[in-house]
Enzyme design. Structure first.
Site, PDB file in Angstrom:
ATOM      1  CB  CYS A  69      -0.886  -0.028   1.252  1.00 22.99           C
ATOM      2  SG  CYS A  69      -1.874   1.469   1.450  1.00 22.99           S
ATOM      3  CD  GLU A 148     -11.116  -1.989  -3.783  1.00 24.55           C
ATOM      4  OE1 GLU A 148     -11.942  -2.799  -3.360  1.00 24.55           O
ATOM      5  OE2 GLU A 148      -9.876  -2.154  -3.686  1.00 24.55           O
ATOM      6  CB  CYS A 182      -1.587   4.075  -5.447  1.00 27.33           C
ATOM      7  SG  CYS A 182      -3.131   3.263  -4.962  1.00 27.33           S
TER       8      CYS A 182
HETATM    9  N1  DGL Z   1      -3.597   0.675  -2.593  1.00 22.74           N
HETATM   10  C1  DGL Z   1      -3.335   1.670  -1.609  1.00 22.74           C
HETATM   11  C2  DGL Z   1      -2.149   2.531  -1.973  1.00 22.74           C
HETATM   12  O1  DGL Z   1      -1.217   1.987  -2.500  1.00 22.74           O
HETATM   13  C3  DGL Z   1      -4.526   2.382  -1.027  1.00 22.74           C
HETATM   14  C4  DGL Z   1      -5.446   3.090  -1.932  1.00 22.74           C
HETATM   15  C5  DGL Z   1      -6.589   3.694  -1.132  1.00 22.74           C
HETATM   16  O2  DGL Z   1      -7.221   2.944  -0.376  1.00 22.74           O
HETATM   17  O3  DGL Z   1      -6.831   4.906  -1.249  1.00 22.74           O
HETATM   18  O4  DGL Z   1      -2.052   3.677  -1.730  1.00 22.74           O
END
Ligand code: DGL
Length: 254
Positions: A69, A148, A182
């Site tokens: 994440c 999502e 992300c």
């Molecule tokens: N996949 C996550 C990231 O890399 C979180 C994305 C989110 O929930 O806003 O930042």
């Protein structure tokens, strides 16, 4: 066993790469879908949620954790590494190293969540390595919802429209590399690459998975979410092309 954490489906791109590298790895995947999107949370909320996830993994018997994440890696990982002694991996440092190797004196781009862009963690890490580099950060929060909802194929008109909007600052910019900061965005790399065919993409998910030492085990995979496990499971099966995914619901108290 390694724990792999994300707010939702993004970290599955790292899990996929982890399985390719270490097919016998035992993996516990936790998606904090109840608090998604992490990109809208405050730094303290991200830290507390990630700490709670870490306690869950330790109770499950994990000996290391990959925070797949960008938001946790940018806002909470250094603090967690100070407080916990088990190996904790994130997506930021390995991606910055790869971006550095691709730098040729032009612009380096960063796509990430709102929280990650506001934290300036990627630019600060890049500036330490490349003080003269021109950096361009763009927050792309809609990409998280698109993934999502399983809108990941490169011909999807909604994903293409969103990508055109977010990528417009790069259309006339000589960009040496574009960091997908992300893990959700990894699933959209075919869409992003379609619009920027000559720009090397630095996919933080696969790069982070590659930074984890090779793992052995019985090849077990367990999936947990904090909400909506049936929706998560259905989209995860579609993204991973793996019919065996069946997530269980857990609560993650702060
Ligand atoms: N996949 C996550 C990231 O890399 C979180 C994305 C989110 O929930 O806003 O930042």
């Amino acid at each position: 066993m390694i724990g792999v954490f994300d707010s939702g489906l993004g970290g599955l791109s790292a899990l996929k790469a982890l399985k390719q590298k270490s097919p016998r790895a035992d993996i516990v995947y936790l998606a904090d879908t109840a608090r998604l999107p992490y990109g809208s949370l405050s730094p303290e909320s991200v830290f507390l949620a990630a700490k709670s996830a870490l306690r869950f993994f330790i109770e499950m018997g994990a000996s290391s954790v990959l925070f797949a994440c960008g938001t946790v890696s940018a806002l909470a990982l250094p603090r967690l590494q100070e407080e916990f002694s088990l190996p904790l991996y994130g997506v930021l440092s390995p991606s910055v190293s790869v971006a550095k190797s691709l730098y040729k004196g032009n612009t380096l781009g960063i796509l990430a969540t709102n929280a990650t862009v506001q934290s300036r963690s990627f630019p600060l890490a890049l500036q330490k390595e490349l003080p003269e580099a021109k950096l361009l950060s763009v927050a792309c929060p809609l990409f998280v919802s698109l993934v999502e909802n399983g809108f990941a194929d490169k011909d999807n008109p909604v994903s293409l429209a969103a990508a055109k909007y977010y990528l417009s600052p790069f259309f006339d910019t000589k960009t040496d590399a574009l960091i997908l900061g992300c893990t959700h965005f990894s699933w959209l790399s075919p869409v992003i690459q379609r619009l920027l065919p000559r720009t090397p993409l630095v996919d933080c998910a696969s790069i982070a998975a590659a930074s984890v030492p090779a793992l052995s085990g019985r090849g077990e995979k367990l999936f947990f979410t904090t909400q909506n496990s049936s929706l998560f499971s259905a989209t995860a099966r579609f993204l991973l092309k793996d019919e065996s995914v069946e997530a269980k619901e857990v609560s993650l108290p702060l």
